[in-house]
Motif scaffolding. Sequence first.
Motif, PDB file in Angstrom:
ATOM      1  N   SER A 179     -48.058   2.108  27.251  1.00 36.32           N
ATOM      2  CA  SER A 179     -46.887   2.818  27.758  1.00 36.32           C
ATOM      3  C   SER A 179     -46.212   2.010  28.857  1.00 36.32           C
ATOM      4  CB  SER A 179     -47.282   4.205  28.307  1.00 36.32           C
ATOM      5  OG  SER A 179     -47.778   5.028  27.283  1.00 36.32           O
ATOM      6  N   LEU A 180     -44.939   2.306  29.061  1.00 35.97           N
ATOM      7  CA  LEU A 180     -44.154   1.690  30.131  1.00 35.97           C
ATOM      8  C   LEU A 180     -43.568   2.789  31.005  1.00 35.97           C
ATOM      9  CD1 LEU A 180     -42.079  -1.141  28.391  1.00 35.97           C
ATOM     10  CD2 LEU A 180     -44.227  -1.356  29.633  1.00 35.97           C
ATOM     11  N   VAL A 181     -43.497   2.495  32.304  1.00 33.58           N
ATOM     12  CA  VAL A 181     -42.838   3.389  33.252  1.00 33.58           C
ATOM     13  C   VAL A 181     -41.788   2.576  34.003  1.00 33.58           C
ATOM     14  CG1 VAL A 181     -43.096   4.751  35.356  1.00 33.58           C
ATOM     15  CG2 VAL A 181     -44.805   4.935  33.538  1.00 33.58           C
ATOM     16  N   MET A 182     -40.576   3.112  34.073  1.00 39.44           N
ATOM     17  CA  MET A 182     -39.509   2.457  34.821  1.00 39.44           C
ATOM     18  C   MET A 182     -39.195   3.263  36.068  1.00 39.44           C
ATOM     19  SD  MET A 182     -35.734   1.207  33.518  1.00 39.44           S
ATOM     20  CE  MET A 182     -36.421  -0.118  32.527  1.00 39.44           C
ATOM     21  N   ILE A 183     -39.067   2.574  37.205  1.00 36.02           N
ATOM     22  CA  ILE A 183     -38.757   3.206  38.486  1.00 36.02           C
ATOM     23  C   ILE A 183     -37.455   2.606  39.000  1.00 36.02           C
ATOM     24  CG2 ILE A 183     -39.580   3.680  40.818  1.00 36.02           C
ATOM     25  CD1 ILE A 183     -42.068   2.269  38.396  1.00 36.02           C
ATOM     26  N   ASP A 184     -36.481   3.448  39.255  1.00 35.82           N
ATOM     27  CA  ASP A 184     -35.169   3.004  39.726  1.00 35.82           C
ATOM     28  C   ASP A 184     -34.837   3.738  41.025  1.00 35.82           C
ATOM     29  OD1 ASP A 184     -32.472   1.558  38.812  1.00 35.82           O
ATOM     30  OD2 ASP A 184     -31.968   3.509  39.685  1.00 35.82           O
ATOM     31  N   VAL A 240     -50.466  10.760  30.002  1.00 35.78           N
ATOM     32  CA  VAL A 240     -50.935  10.118  31.237  1.00 35.78           C
ATOM     33  C   VAL A 240     -49.818   9.299  31.866  1.00 35.78           C
ATOM     34  CG1 VAL A 240     -52.622   8.504  32.220  1.00 35.78           C
ATOM     35  CG2 VAL A 240     -53.308  10.073  30.400  1.00 35.78           C
ATOM     36  N   ALA A 241     -49.000   8.624  31.046  1.00 36.33           N
ATOM     37  CA  ALA A 241     -47.890   7.838  31.575  1.00 36.33           C
ATOM     38  C   ALA A 241     -46.895   8.729  32.313  1.00 36.33           C
ATOM     39  CB  ALA A 241     -47.197   7.088  30.441  1.00 36.33           C
ATOM     40  N   ALA A 242     -46.621   9.918  31.771  1.00 39.40           N
ATOM     41  CA  ALA A 242     -45.707  10.851  32.430  1.00 39.40           C
ATOM     42  C   ALA A 242     -46.278  11.306  33.765  1.00 39.40           C
ATOM     43  CB  ALA A 242     -45.438  12.049  31.525  1.00 39.40           C
ATOM     44  N   GLN A 243     -47.582  11.511  33.820  1.00 39.07           N
ATOM     45  CA  GLN A 243     -48.221  11.898  35.075  1.00 39.07           C
ATOM     46  C   GLN A 243     -48.118  10.784  36.106  1.00 39.07           C
ATOM     47  OE1 GLN A 243     -52.319  13.018  34.628  1.00 39.07           O
ATOM     48  NE2 GLN A 243     -52.702  13.090  36.829  1.00 39.07           N
ATOM     49  N   SER A 271     -35.624   7.587  40.433  1.00 40.65           N
ATOM     50  CA  SER A 271     -35.642   8.175  39.098  1.00 40.65           C
ATOM     51  C   SER A 271     -36.663   7.402  38.268  1.00 40.65           C
ATOM     52  CB  SER A 271     -34.264   8.079  38.443  1.00 40.65           C
ATOM     53  OG  SER A 271     -33.313   8.833  39.170  1.00 40.65           O
ATOM     54  N   VAL A 272     -37.406   8.115  37.460  1.00 44.96           N
ATOM     55  CA  VAL A 272     -38.452   7.473  36.658  1.00 44.96           C
ATOM     56  C   VAL A 272     -38.308   7.903  35.208  1.00 44.96           C
ATOM     57  CG1 VAL A 272     -40.095   7.299  38.574  1.00 44.96           C
ATOM     58  CG2 VAL A 272     -40.087   9.347  37.145  1.00 44.96           C
ATOM     59  N   ALA A 273     -38.806   7.052  34.335  1.00 40.74           N
ATOM     60  CA  ALA A 273     -38.838   7.360  32.902  1.00 40.74           C
ATOM     61  C   ALA A 273     -40.033   6.651  32.298  1.00 40.74           C
ATOM     62  CB  ALA A 273     -37.542   6.913  32.224  1.00 40.74           C
ATOM     63  N   GLN A 274     -40.554   7.191  31.225  1.00 46.44           N
ATOM     64  CA  GLN A 274     -41.696   6.570  30.578  1.00 46.44           C
ATOM     65  C   GLN A 274     -41.537   6.648  29.061  1.00 46.44           C
ATOM     66  OE1 GLN A 274     -42.064   9.539  32.245  1.00 46.44           O
ATOM     67  NE2 GLN A 274     -42.271  10.760  30.369  1.00 46.44           N
ATOM     68  N   VAL A 275     -42.050   5.646  28.383  1.00 48.94           N
ATOM     69  CA  VAL A 275     -42.073   5.639  26.921  1.00 48.94           C
ATOM     70  C   VAL A 275     -43.397   5.048  26.482  1.00 48.94           C
ATOM     71  CG1 VAL A 275     -39.572   5.453  26.617  1.00 48.94           C
ATOM     72  CG2 VAL A 275     -40.956   3.374  26.805  1.00 48.94           C
ATOM     73  N   MET A 276     -43.841   5.446  25.297  1.00 46.50           N
ATOM     74  CA  MET A 276     -45.047   4.864  24.714  1.00 46.50           C
ATOM     75  C   MET A 276     -44.635   3.935  23.589  1.00 46.50           C
ATOM     76  SD  MET A 276     -48.516   6.748  23.323  1.00 46.50           S
ATOM     77  CE  MET A 276     -47.859   7.185  21.720  1.00 46.50           C
ATOM     78  N   LEU A 293     -34.382   6.157  30.947  1.00 47.31           N
ATOM     79  CA  LEU A 293     -34.040   6.222  32.368  1.00 47.31           C
ATOM     80  C   LEU A 293     -32.614   6.742  32.556  1.00 47.31           C
ATOM     81  CD1 LEU A 293     -34.942   5.606  35.303  1.00 47.31           C
ATOM     82  CD2 LEU A 293     -33.796   3.392  35.039  1.00 47.31           C
ATOM     83  N   ALA A 294     -31.689   6.260  31.715  1.00 46.30           N
ATOM     84  CA  ALA A 294     -30.305   6.733  31.813  1.00 46.30           C
ATOM     85  C   ALA A 294     -30.244   8.252  31.591  1.00 46.30           C
ATOM     86  CB  ALA A 294     -29.438   6.012  30.792  1.00 46.30           C
ATOM     87  N   LYS A 295     -31.048   8.763  30.671  1.00 49.52           N
ATOM     88  CA  LYS A 295     -31.100  10.204  30.431  1.00 49.52           C
ATOM     89  C   LYS A 295     -31.684  10.939  31.637  1.00 49.52           C
ATOM     90  CE  LYS A 295     -32.778  13.564  27.054  1.00 49.52           C
ATOM     91  NZ  LYS A 295     -33.550  13.756  25.786  1.00 49.52           N
ATOM     92  N   ALA A 296     -32.704  10.315  32.273  1.00 49.86           N
ATOM     93  CA  ALA A 296     -33.324  10.952  33.443  1.00 49.86           C
ATOM     94  C   ALA A 296     -32.381  10.974  34.638  1.00 49.86           C
ATOM     95  CB  ALA A 296     -34.618  10.216  33.806  1.00 49.86           C
TER      96      ALA A 296
END
Length: 304
Positions: A179-184, A240-243, A271-276, A293-296
């Motif tokens: 999974s990936l998590v993006m933090i902006d 787990v990635a969302a957590q 703002s954060v987003a995650q995808v698997m 992330l754009a949606k978040a």
Amino acid sequence: MPSLLGLHRLKLAGLLLAANVALLLHLGAGDIKPLGDWVWLDILGEGGSALLCLVWLGLLLNSRPAGRVTNLLALGLGLVFFSWWVDCLDEFIAIPDVITWDHWMESVPMPIGLLLLTLGLYHWHLEQRAISAQMEKRERLFREHRLFDKLTPLGAADYLRRQLELGLQESVREQQPLSLVMIDLDGFDAINQRYGHAEGDRVLQAVPQLLLLNLRQQDLLCRLAGDRFVALLPNTGETVAAQIAAELAEAVRHLAHRSRQHGERIQLRASVAQVMAMQESAESLLQRLNLALAKAKQPLALSA
């Protein structure tokens, strides 16, 4: 500072002394041959070989510090030179047949010198392999260093893509989720405008340290661009990635970063987003993460 050749002057002095002793012994035991008995081809061959050996010795001593390898090579070349030197002296000085030491002086040093040269070249070969391995390591480190971000202690976007490709391959091979998590950082431009770019850089240096403290040992954090960071989470499913993403956003919100000029707290939000990962390429996965992330960030844009 003395040259390397100067540091080896004792070796050169010893070789010069041995050559002069051989010359004096030949002059004392024999007679100079008439000019008509000189064989110029032998003189050029043996004398030229001795001269070239001296040139090699000079180049060696002028390019290497003292040590075992240098000593082996220098002694080997010195004995080879001495053998050719004595052989060349025989072309000018006739030694009586009853004297045999000149044959020993001519024949014995050559094989010993070649043996020492072989040992020296073997150890030189090992030395060069060790140096080459070290240089290759430094070159690899330099190449990888160029993939790291100049402001933060994180890998840059190219390093992220490279590690993501490796992670995707391992995920498929091991049949484990990735999974990936993006933090902006929200409103980062306003921080630069209000406090200056130097303070903005301090924020970008502080946030990664905070994020790393809230990630696991196997996770990788990179700076994608500007105020946007990506965490690569191996062996991690979507739940787990969302957590983890929520915990990272909460950690940024509670960061008590204070400006250097006046010491007031700069309120940070992210703002954060995650995808698997699925069966896709690294670029496709990053594009999907950017869309998430754009949606978040849409509610934030609407409230602004």
